[in-house]
Design an enzyme around this catalytic site. Structure first.
Site, short mmCIF file in Angstrom:
data_model
loop_
_atom_site.label_atom_id
_atom_site.label_comp_id
_atom_site.label_asym_id
_atom_site.label_seq_id
_atom_site.Cartn_x
_atom_site.Cartn_y
_atom_site.Cartn_z
N ASN A 149 -11.05 -2.41 -5.23
CA ASN A 149 -10.30 -1.49 -6.10
C ASN A 149 -10.98 -1.27 -7.45
O ASN A 149 -10.67 -0.31 -8.16
CB ASN A 149 -8.86 -1.98 -6.34
CG ASN A 149 -7.96 -1.84 -5.12
OD1 ASN A 149 -7.03 -2.64 -4.93
ND2 ASN A 149 -8.19 -0.82 -4.30
N ASP A 193 0.83 -1.22 0.00
CA ASP A 193 0.00 0.00 0.00
C ASP A 193 0.86 1.26 0.00
O ASP A 193 1.99 1.25 0.50
CB ASP A 193 -0.91 -0.03 1.25
CG ASP A 193 -2.11 0.91 1.09
OD1 ASP A 193 -2.33 1.43 -0.02
OD2 ASP A 193 -2.82 1.11 2.10
C1 IPE Z 1 -5.59 -2.73 -0.23
O1 IPE Z 1 -5.19 -1.43 -0.41
C2 IPE Z 1 -5.52 -3.46 -1.53
C3 IPE Z 1 -4.19 -3.60 -2.13
C4 IPE Z 1 -3.05 -3.31 -1.58
C5 IPE Z 1 -4.18 -4.16 -3.45
P1 IPE Z 1 -6.24 -0.23 -0.54
O2 IPE Z 1 -5.43 1.01 -0.63
O3 IPE Z 1 -7.18 -0.49 -1.63
O4 IPE Z 1 -7.00 -0.33 0.85
P2 IPE Z 1 -7.98 0.70 1.59
O5 IPE Z 1 -9.13 0.90 0.69
O6 IPE Z 1 -7.21 1.95 1.83
O7 IPE Z 1 -8.33 0.02 2.86
C1 IPE Z 2 -1.58 0.18 -3.36
O1 IPE Z 2 -1.36 1.55 -3.42
C2 IPE Z 2 -1.83 -0.42 -4.72
C3 IPE Z 2 -3.23 -0.74 -5.01
C4 IPE Z 2 -4.21 -0.72 -4.15
C5 IPE Z 2 -3.53 -1.16 -6.35
P1 IPE Z 2 -2.56 2.59 -3.40
O2 IPE Z 2 -2.92 2.90 -4.81
O3 IPE Z 2 -3.66 2.13 -2.54
O4 IPE Z 2 -1.85 3.84 -2.76
P2 IPE Z 2 -2.52 4.89 -1.75
O5 IPE Z 2 -3.07 4.10 -0.60
O6 IPE Z 2 -3.59 5.60 -2.50
O7 IPE Z 2 -1.38 5.76 -1.36
MG MG Z 3 -4.08 2.37 -0.60
#
Ligand code: IPE
Ligand code: IPE
Ligand code: MG
Length: 246
Positions: free
Chosen positions: A66, A18
């Site tokens: 997502n 993340d």
């Molecule tokens: C969780 O991350 C999913 C992945 C790392 C693929 P998100 O960034 O989507 O999670 P939330 O929505 O902040 O909990």
């Molecule tokens: C994790 O990074 C990757 C995916 C969930 C695909 P994020 O895209 O969630 O990054 P933040 O949380 O917005 O910084």
């Molecule tokens: Mg994230």
């Protein structure tokens, strides 16, 4: 690496990768640039895990939730995924890594599924680390799908309700055949599970770091592993029970 005990590695390491978007936004870059940089961290972690003798590595790459991101970001992530798997296949073959996918693959674009199938086929007989990507994955959805399949078996007279033990239930999950994760790492400072491996994480050790995924270094990964190695996993028992030799 110094400081890590090779005999006390997690057998199964799971990671919620993340912070890609925030990494990019903090640098006035597009979010997708963060995902691109994140893909480089994936390569580092895969190399490290397989080199350190970890048998199973499971990475949360795209959640069921997502899909609700802006269409442009979803499309860019799918394109990046295709590119990543194509690049990674050569390295997986070289490093004897067996590729695996969990999640609701029916929702993925067909070109992505074709590339995944190719990687699964080409690495099927590899005997080294099992690298599992969680794609279009949600823990609740996985449990509901397992329950539906079990109900079907019961309806067809192939399974008795009394036979549905924890071990049997596990075999209906996407992770059938994988041991439960020993350690879960989440980057970017968020302290939540976000619907990842709900059943399987029942007794995992949890490790959270503020570092955004693209910034994760080898040293930071080793620090997480060292922290894990210093913990006492009691599984409901007392410390004294664990320390008595018998
Ligand atoms: C969780 O991350 C999913 C992945 C790392 C693929 P998100 O960034 O989507 O999670 P939330 O929505 O902040 O909990
Ligand atoms: C994790 O990074 C990757 C995916 C969930 C695909 P994020 O895209 O969630 O990054 P933040 O949380 O917005 O910084
Ligand atoms: Mg994230």
């Amino acid at each position: 690496m110094t400081g890590l005990d090779p005999t006390k590695m997690p057998r199964h390491l799971a990671i919620i990768m993340d912070g890609n978007g925030r990494w990019a936004e903090q640098r006035m870059l597009k979010r997708i640039v963060g995902h691109q940089r994140g893909a480089e961290t994936v390569q580092m972690v895969v190399d490290q895990a397989s080199g350190l003798g970890i048998s199973y590595l499971t990475l949360f790459a795209f959640s069921s939730e997502n899909w609700s991101r802006p269409k442009l970001e979803v499309r860019a992530l799918m394109a990046l995924l295709k590119k990543y798997i194509r690049n990674e296949l050569r390295r997986m073959l070289k490093n004897n890594i067996r590729f695996n996918v969990i999640g609701n693959r029916a929702d993925l674009p067909s070109e992505v599924n074709e590339i995944l199938d190719d990687a699964l086929r080409q690495t099927a007989s590899n005997t080294g680390m099992v690298l599992t990507l969680a794609l279009s994955y949600g823990g609740r959805q996985e449990i509901a799908r397992a329950a539906a399949r079990i109900a079907q078996q019961v309806q067809d007279g192939k399974l008795q309700p009394s036979q549905i033990t924890e071990a049997v239930f596990s075999q209906y999950l996407d992770t059938a055949g994988l041991p439960d994760p020993d350690l879960l790492i989440r980057t970017s400072g968020e302290m939540r599970i976000s619907n990842f491996l709900l059943w399987q994480l029942a007794y995992a050790e949890l490790y959270f770091t503020d570092i955004n995924w693209p910034d994760l270094t080898i040293n930071a990964l080793h620090a997480a592993l060292a922290d894990f190695q210093a913990r006492e996993r009691r599984f409901g028992k007392t410390s004294a029970q664990l320390n008595q030799r018998s």
